[in-house]
Design a protein around this motif. Structure first.
Motif, short mmCIF file in Angstrom:
data_model
loop_
_atom_site.label_atom_id
_atom_site.label_comp_id
_atom_site.label_asym_id
_atom_site.label_seq_id
_atom_site.Cartn_x
_atom_site.Cartn_y
_atom_site.Cartn_z
N MET A 205 0.83 -1.21 0.00
CA MET A 205 0.00 0.00 0.00
C MET A 205 0.86 1.25 0.00
O MET A 205 0.63 2.18 -0.78
N ILE A 206 1.88 1.30 0.86
CA ILE A 206 2.68 2.51 0.99
C ILE A 206 3.53 2.72 -0.26
O ILE A 206 3.76 3.86 -0.69
N VAL A 207 4.01 1.63 -0.87
CA VAL A 207 4.77 1.75 -2.11
C VAL A 207 3.86 2.26 -3.23
O VAL A 207 4.22 3.16 -4.01
N GLY A 208 2.66 1.70 -3.31
CA GLY A 208 1.71 2.13 -4.33
C GLY A 208 1.30 3.59 -4.16
O GLY A 208 1.17 4.33 -5.13
N MET A 209 1.12 3.99 -2.91
CA MET A 209 0.77 5.39 -2.63
C MET A 209 1.90 6.32 -3.09
O MET A 209 1.65 7.37 -3.69
N GLY A 210 3.13 5.91 -2.83
CA GLY A 210 4.27 6.71 -3.28
C GLY A 210 4.31 6.84 -4.79
O GLY A 210 4.61 7.92 -5.33
N GLY A 216 2.33 11.74 -10.30
CA GLY A 216 1.49 12.92 -10.45
C GLY A 216 0.02 12.65 -10.64
O GLY A 216 -0.74 13.55 -11.05
N HIS A 217 -0.44 11.44 -10.34
CA HIS A 217 -1.87 11.14 -10.49
C HIS A 217 -2.71 11.90 -9.47
O HIS A 217 -3.82 12.34 -9.77
N TYR A 218 -2.16 12.03 -8.25
CA TYR A 218 -2.88 12.72 -7.19
C TYR A 218 -1.90 13.52 -6.33
O TYR A 218 -0.70 13.24 -6.30
N THR A 219 -2.44 14.52 -5.61
CA THR A 219 -1.72 15.16 -4.52
C THR A 219 -2.19 14.47 -3.24
O THR A 219 -3.12 13.65 -3.27
N LEU A 220 -1.58 14.78 -2.10
CA LEU A 220 -2.04 14.18 -0.85
C LEU A 220 -3.51 14.49 -0.57
O LEU A 220 -4.28 13.57 -0.23
N PRO A 221 -3.97 15.74 -0.71
CA PRO A 221 -5.38 16.02 -0.46
C PRO A 221 -6.33 15.31 -1.44
O PRO A 221 -7.35 14.75 -1.02
#
Length: 274
Positions: A205-210, A216-221
């Protein structure tokens, strides 16, 4: 260009491995040393081409760019032993936050840069924080930036932002690893899922989130918005986080900054005599 690393503890070794694995340098162009020489020899077992010196003076004499990867309060004495080999045309790079480039410049005549790395640089990713000394040759600024760009995303910072930037870039992986492990432990105790599978899922999950952020698909918000469907399960979890988080990160920053001030005071006592 010949590279030297004085201190092959955790971060010194990570830099050596990253420099070679990235192709930034050939192993034969790297010379390392360590107070406990066995640590340097362990690195040579993995990269037989590197040179291991018995003394820091040998590394300083050999290298065009010298990385100092020792504890903050050891730097002053170390510079006293290698200063005569740090000719004006060379560049000295310190990786520790409490010692400023200005303090080091009172002891040496070569170009000085502070580069605060992250453990993420071992994967040739993440940031590296740069502060240039006032007397640093512009050519060395460019060469050091380009060199460190092979293993990281270099970011120049001002002296007053060193601590908070280090908290995010250098300490951050440990902080969030701690939080992720707590999440895993809670899942295991609460539901009975085995720890091995929970860890594998959380790591993926954390690797995929990174990757989502990196590509550039998403920002944190926006990432949170996409997952947190109105009235859904994730939203209920976010409510718990909002309620329970409180001043956690404010307290964390208070703790790191307090320790930093203690280190700064000890460093000032060393360098005030020059």
């Amino acid at each position: 260009m010949n590279i030297g690393i004085i201190g092959t503890g955790n971060m010194g070794r990570i830099l050596a491995e990253a420099f070679i694995d990235s192709g930034a340098i050939k192993a034969e162009s790297l010379m390392v040393t360590n107070r406990t020489i066995a640590k340097a020899l362990e690195l040579k077992k993995v990269y037989p081409g590197i040179q291991v010196a018995e003394k820091a003076e040998e590394v300083a004499r050999y290298s065009d760019m010298v990385f100092i990867c020792v504890k903050p309060l050891e730097i002053h004495a170390l510079l006293g032993t290698i200063n005569s080999f740090l000719k004006k045309e060379k560049c000295l790079i310190s990786i520790t936050s409490p010692i400023s480039t200005g303090q080091i410049e009172t002891l040496v005549n070569c170009s000085v840069i502070r580069a605060i790395p992250s453990i993420t640089n071992r994967a040739l990713a993440g940031a590296c924080l740069l502060t240039y000394g006032e007397k640093c040759n512009p050519e060395w600024k460019n060469r050091a930036y380009d060199f460190l760009a092979k293993i990281s995303s270099p970011i120049e910072i001002e002296q007053e932002l060193v601590r908070v930037s280090s908290d995010i870039v250098s300490c951050g992986p440990a902080f969030f690893s701690f939080l992720l492990q707590a999440f895993i432990e809670a899942a295991v105790k609460k539901t009975g899922i085995d720890k091995e599978r929970a860890t594998k899922m959380a790591s993926a999950m954390i690797v995929g989130m990174g990757e989502l952020l990196s590509q550039g698909h998403y920002t944190l918000p926006t990432l949170q918005e996409k997952v947190c469907v109105k009235g859904g399960i994730t939203g209920e979890g976010i409510k718990v986080l909002e309620k329970g988080l409180g001043d956690l990160f404010y307290d964390l920053l208070d703790a790191t900054h307090t320790k930093f001030e203690e280190d700064l005071k000890k460093a000032r006592e060393q360098y005030s005599t020059n």
